[in-house]
Design a protein around this motif. Structure first.
Motif, mmCIF file in Angstrom:
data_model
loop_
_atom_site.group_PDB
_atom_site.id
_atom_site.type_symbol
_atom_site.label_atom_id
_atom_site.label_comp_id
_atom_site.label_asym_id
_atom_site.label_seq_id
_atom_site.Cartn_x
_atom_site.Cartn_y
_atom_site.Cartn_z
ATOM 1 N N ARG A 1 0.559 -1.245 -0.065
ATOM 2 C CA ARG A 1 0.000 -0.141 -0.010
ATOM 3 C C ARG A 1 1.639 1.576 0.506
ATOM 4 N N GLY A 2 0.657 1.902 -1.197
ATOM 5 C CA GLY A 2 1.760 3.479 -1.250
ATOM 6 C C GLY A 2 2.657 2.996 -1.884
ATOM 7 N N ALA A 3 2.903 2.053 -2.624
ATOM 8 C CA ALA A 3 4.402 1.832 -3.151
ATOM 9 C C ALA A 3 4.491 2.807 -4.547
ATOM 10 N N SER A 4 5.658 2.999 -4.670
ATOM 11 C CA SER A 4 6.160 3.916 -5.888
ATOM 12 C C SER A 4 6.477 2.522 -6.925
ATOM 13 N N SER A 5 6.300 2.915 -7.957
ATOM 14 C CA SER A 5 6.911 1.804 -9.051
ATOM 15 C C SER A 5 8.265 2.261 -9.213
ATOM 16 N N THR A 6 8.999 3.366 -8.536
ATOM 17 C CA THR A 6 9.906 3.762 -9.537
ATOM 18 C C THR A 6 11.637 3.275 -8.000
ATOM 19 N N MET A 7 10.409 4.119 -6.364
ATOM 20 C CA MET A 7 10.803 4.671 -5.402
ATOM 21 C C MET A 7 10.935 3.102 -4.133
ATOM 22 N N PRO A 8 11.217 2.249 -4.075
ATOM 23 C CA PRO A 8 10.876 0.713 -2.998
ATOM 24 C C PRO A 8 11.252 1.671 -1.313
ATOM 25 N N GLN A 9 11.518 2.774 -1.302
ATOM 26 C CA GLN A 9 11.179 3.190 0.432
ATOM 27 C C GLN A 9 9.742 3.973 0.181
ATOM 28 N N LYS A 10 9.768 4.197 -1.047
ATOM 29 C CA LYS A 10 8.079 4.985 -0.632
ATOM 30 C C LYS A 10 7.153 4.453 0.218
ATOM 31 N N ARG A 11 6.257 5.343 1.213
ATOM 32 C CA ARG A 11 5.120 4.608 1.579
ATOM 33 C C ARG A 11 3.853 5.478 1.551
ATOM 34 N N ASN A 12 3.338 6.247 0.438
ATOM 35 C CA ASN A 12 2.684 7.415 0.146
ATOM 36 C C ASN A 12 0.959 7.073 1.602
ATOM 37 N N PRO A 13 1.050 8.320 2.558
ATOM 38 C CA PRO A 13 -0.405 8.282 2.604
ATOM 39 C C PRO A 13 -1.629 7.714 1.917
ATOM 40 N N ILE A 14 -2.069 7.320 1.068
ATOM 41 C CA ILE A 14 -3.074 6.840 0.376
ATOM 42 C C ILE A 14 -4.146 6.989 1.395
ATOM 43 N N SER A 15 -4.513 6.339 2.480
ATOM 44 C CA SER A 15 -5.793 7.038 2.833
ATOM 45 C C SER A 15 -5.978 8.636 2.709
ATOM 46 N N SER A 16 -5.014 9.200 3.562
ATOM 47 C CA SER A 16 -4.938 10.634 4.072
ATOM 48 C C SER A 16 -5.418 11.429 2.669
ATOM 49 N N GLU A 17 -4.445 11.155 1.129
ATOM 50 C CA GLU A 17 -5.244 11.565 0.140
ATOM 51 C C GLU A 17 -6.338 11.348 -0.297
ATOM 52 N N LEU A 18 -6.729 9.887 -0.446
ATOM 53 C CA LEU A 18 -8.602 9.397 -0.808
ATOM 54 C C LEU A 18 -9.296 11.195 0.283
ATOM 55 N N MET A 19 -9.003 10.574 1.365
ATOM 56 C CA MET A 19 -9.362 11.990 1.953
ATOM 57 C C MET A 19 -9.642 13.101 1.648
#
Length: 463
Positions: free
Chosen positions: A274-292
């Motif tokens: 969840r929140g992964a990037s296609s190019t940056m393995p370290q990423k954990r994006n705040p998807i739930s907050s973005e959708l809110m």
């Protein structure tokens, strides 16, 4: 093929929920139309306006009919509204009683009432989710009642607060929304049966009693007068959703910023991928907050459309009513999505207390300059204390070093506060939290009082 995020197999569960989609689906809406038509027949039979056998036949047909949706769609496109085509199918399914279907009603009577029935079901879902979210936030506030962190104004560190205090601020808004929802129900949940121009001329002197029984059959309030062109009730429902998603958008914004690498104070729950990037393995994006946040911005636009749609011409509008067909379901879908994301995100929110404490120390004590100033003010006078501490802050900013080390080198400050150890204590952010804890207790305590009320009182408040 789907064409919007609301019916997309890819995106629909990001911008809605299956439960809310069912309420506003074609099948759900047509089911409400049929429910309204059947209730009208039952009410009219109670008054002797139509035969009881006819009402029974119409009621049975409304529950068992298999709608030809292709025909309904085709005829709706021709007529412009779905009720006349639906009445054709229901009349046919009712056999000899078919001539009594839709007796004295107009299209908007049935459509408005069906929308209110949808709103009632949808508000029940929203109320349940708000109550669940209330419990999640209360737990977060209690657990972190005394967890110090930097309070920020204008994106700058201002004074220390606690994370529990921040959660309680969020919580207080949710509690007010629950209160607003209960207060709005009697205004919004009213039926509509008024006839062509709203005067009930088609049914004569017994029209208001017929209207009362119709609303009673559906469990809705009876309006004081026709609301064909008085759309404040529907607009209020969507405006309430705008307020709710606005609060959730504020929470989301706080969480997203606190989750930024430079802050690192919270993280959304970990789910593999969840929140992964296609190019940056370290990423954990705040998807739930973005959708809110996206939901808040989208519902806001629907609120504006609904307010615009209140401006109807004469006794039946030429267009504004149609805005509701777009904004009403989408607003509820977006709100359901935002609440679902909020519950998931906040229930599993990871709070990094060590990082919060480290961030408090970023300014080397500048965040508690006010504490030192107020402690020295009784002896030095407020303005002189301000000027002395201001000078020490400037020295810390320009030359580096900790504010406490600079202050203990200023004899009048040390004397005014009561010694070097007292100065250092005043420079500890954890010692300048104001009434954060007491405020958390007040908010959570108010919820406990509310929960302790008798069930009957709680039910009455939600009517």
């Amino acid at each position: 093929m789907s064409s919007t995020v609301f019916d997309s197999a890819l995106f629909r569960d990001m911008f809605g929920t299956a439960e809310m989609r069912a309420i506003f689906s074609d099948e759900g809406l047509v089911g409400r139309y049929l429910e309204a038509e059947a209730a009208l027949a039952r009410a009219q039979a109670r008054l002797g306006v139509i035969p009881r056998d006819a009402a029974h036949a119409i009621d049975a047909a409304a529950q068992s009919i298999e709608i030809d949706y292709n025909l309904l769609r085709h005829e709706t496109e021709i007529v412009g509204y779905p009720i006349l085509p639906l009445v054709h199918q229901l009349s046919k399914a009712s056999g000899d009683a078919g001539g009594y279907v839709h007796w004295g009603a107009t299209t908007q009577d049935i459509m408005d009432t069906a929308n209110v029935l949808q709103i009632r079901a949808a508000l029940d879902v929203v109320a349940r989710d708000l109550t669940e979210l209330r419990g999640i936030l209360a737990d977060l506030a209690v657990r972190h009642r005394d967890t110090p962190m930097a309070g920020r104004t204008h994106l700058q560190q201002a004074l220390p607060v606690t994370f529990g205090y921040k959660a309680a601020v969020w919580l207080s808004s949710i509690d007010r929304h629950i209160e607003r929802l209960g207060q709005a129900r009697p205004r919004v949940l009213v039926g509509e049966f008024s006839g062509a121009a709203g005067t009930l001329a088609s049914v004569g002197s017994g029209g208001l009693e017929m209207q009362r029984l119709y609303c009673e059959e559906l469990g809705l309030g009876q309006p004081s007068i026709t609301w064909h062109v008085a759309r404040d009730g529907i607009a209020e429902a969507v405006t309430l959703l705008g307020l709710i998603t606005g609060t959730l958008g504020k929470i989301a914004t706080d969480v997203m910023m606190m989750a930024a690498s430079e802050f690192g104070e919270v993280s959304e729950p970990f789910v593999p991928g969840r929140g992964a990037s296609s190019t940056m393995p370290q990423k954990r994006n705040p998807i739930s907050s973005e959708l809110m946040l996206a939901a808040a911005k989208s519902v806001r636009q629907h609120v504006a459309a609904m307010l615009d749609g209140m401006i109807h011409d004469f006794e039946r509008a030429t267009g504004p009513w149609h805005l509701e067909w777009i904004s009403l379901p989408e607003s509820f879908l977006l709100t359901a999505s935002s609440l679902a994301n909020a519950k998931f995100m906040l229930a599993g929110l990871v709070v990094h207390e060590d990082r919060m404490r480290a961030n408090l120390d970023l300014t080397g004590g500048l965040i508690v300059a006010e504490a030192v100033m107020m402690a020295a003010a009784p002896k030095l006078g407020r303005q002189h204390a301000h000027d002395v501490v201001y000078g020490a802050c400037r020295q810390a900013i320009e030359g580096g070093g900790k504010l406490a080390d600079i202050l203990v080198g200023i004899p009048e400050v040390v004397e005014a506060i009561g010694g070097a150890d007292a100065v250092r204590a005043k420079c500890n952010p954890a010692n300048y939290l104001g009434l954060c804890g007491e405020m958390v207790d007040r908010v959570v305590g108010a919820l406990e009082v509310d929960a302790s009320r008798p069930a009957g009182a709680a039910a009455l408040a939600g009517r």
